[in-house]
Structure formats: C-alpha cells, structure tokens
Design an enzyme around this catalytic site. Structure first.
Site, short mmCIF file in Angstrom:
data_model
loop_
_atom_site.label_atom_id
_atom_site.label_comp_id
_atom_site.label_asym_id
_atom_site.label_seq_id
_atom_site.Cartn_x
_atom_site.Cartn_y
_atom_site.Cartn_z
N HIS A 172 0.86 -1.18 0.00
CA HIS A 172 0.00 0.00 0.00
C HIS A 172 0.90 1.23 0.00
CE1 HIS A 172 -3.93 -1.90 1.79
NE2 HIS A 172 -3.53 -2.49 0.68
N GLU A 211 1.38 3.66 2.17
CA GLU A 211 2.11 3.91 3.42
C GLU A 211 3.21 2.88 3.63
OE1 GLU A 211 -1.10 3.55 2.87
OE2 GLU A 211 -2.35 4.77 4.21
N SER A 268 -7.33 7.82 3.73
CA SER A 268 -7.43 7.28 5.08
C SER A 268 -6.82 5.88 5.15
CB SER A 268 -8.91 7.25 5.48
OG SER A 268 -9.07 6.91 6.84
N CYS A 271 -5.77 2.05 5.79
CA CYS A 271 -6.44 0.79 6.09
C CYS A 271 -5.91 0.22 7.41
CB CYS A 271 -6.20 -0.20 4.95
SG CYS A 271 -4.52 -0.86 4.97
N CYS A 291 -2.04 -0.46 7.33
CA CYS A 291 -1.20 0.74 7.39
C CYS A 291 -1.38 1.47 8.72
CB CYS A 291 -1.51 1.65 6.21
SG CYS A 291 -1.15 0.81 4.63
ZN LIG Z 1 -3.10 0.35 3.65
#
Ligand SMILES: [Zn+2]
Length: 193
Positions: free
Chosen positions: A54, A56, A81, A83, A86
C-alpha cells in the site's frame, strides 16, 4: 499541517504516479520530526502483484531500515485514510502524526490511531478525491477486489461471483460499489480491469 507541506505534496505526486502506472492512486510520504523526507512511495499492488505494498507501506519500505528513534515525532502523509494494515504499521513504528488527504472514498483506522495517541489530521483535498474517483470509475473491478470483505476469496471467478460467496459473507452483505445493489453481478456489470 497544511496541504502545502512538502510531505503532502510528495504524497500527492506519488498518487499521481500510481495512477499513471495504472495502479491504485494512493501515495504516502514519511517525514521526520525535523522535516526531512525519509521515504515516499505509492500503492504497488497492481504493478507488482503485491499483497502488502500500500502507499504507506511503500513509503516505510523506501525509508529503509531505520532506528526506532527515526520515527519519533515523524509524520506519515497519505492521500487516503489508512487501512487496518497501514494503521497498524503507523502504530508499530510510533509515528507522531498521520496526515490524510481525504477520507470520503474510504475511512480506515483513524479512531484507533487517536486511541493510540497518534495525532490525525484530515484534509478534504480535491485532487486526492479526484484521483480515486477517476480510478474507481475507470477500473471499478480493481477497486472492487481491493475492498472485498476478508471472508471472500481473493481470486474471483472469471465470470460470476458465485451465490455461495455472497451467502457466506452476509455480514455485512456484499454491496456492489457501482450500483449499491446487494447481489450477484456479472463482471461486465462492474467493468473490466
Ligand atoms: Zn493500507
């Protein structure tokens, strides 16, 4: 914290890059307490067939292996935002702050971050929202796969989502993101990736 922070600008650039690569347009940037960019990256799930990259996580990965002290007071900028995964990474590395481009498309672990003493700042950044909207409109099936409930199999049958999948995952019911109906959709109903 502002939308002109170099860390936020870098995160948005990463999201744009992800979009241009045909991936999920989510970017992130990790900035140290003294304002230095430690690492930046974008979601690479499509590009690398990755389970974990992802935005991040990519930013953390591209920051390299750092001593715990490097994360003290650090800020994770992300265009969407975060998940659960992350959110957990931000908690584990004990960043001081998570700055989010938008949470209209998706709301992740913001409350948990706050509970763990991490400051959360949310912008309503139009470009972040626009990139996600365009991506979901153009590649609904890719986003649909990203957001399936965890009880569903990761490998979708090529043509039809079978009825048993829908029945076994009835809490919450599977809702088609495109038409808001519950039920079976042929893939052509939700577009091609
Ligand atoms: Zn994530």
């Amino acid at each position: 914290m502002s939308e002109t922070d170099p860390g936020f600008i870098a995160a948005v650039e990463e999201a744009r890059q992800g979009f241009s690569e045909g991936g999920v347009p989510i970017g992130a940037c990790l900035v140290s307490k003294d304002g230095k960019i430690l690492g930046r990256g974008h979601n690479m799930r499509v590009q690398k067939g990755s389970a974990t990259l992802h935005g991040e996580i990519s930013a953390l990965e591209n920051s390299g292996r750092l001593p715990a002290s490097a994360y003290a007071g650090a800020t994770m900028y992300t265009t969407l935002s975060p998940c659960d995964m992350c959110t957990g990474a931000c908690v584990m590395y004990k960043v001081a702050r998570v700055v989010i481009g938008e949470n209209k498309t998706f709301v992740g672990g913001e409350e948990y971050l706050k509970k763990r003493g991490i400051e959360v700042v949310v912008f309503e950044n139009q470009e972040c929202m626009g990139l996600m909207k365009k991506f979901i409109e153009e590649k609904p099936r890719v986003w649909y796969v990203e957001t399936l409930p965890p009880t569903l199999p990761l490998s979708l049958p090529p043509v039809l989502i079978p009825a048993y999948v829908l029945l076994e995952s009835s809490s919450p019911p599977l809702t088609c993101l495109q038409c808001s109906n519950n039920g079976i959709h042929r893939n052509e109903d939700i577009g091609e990736d």
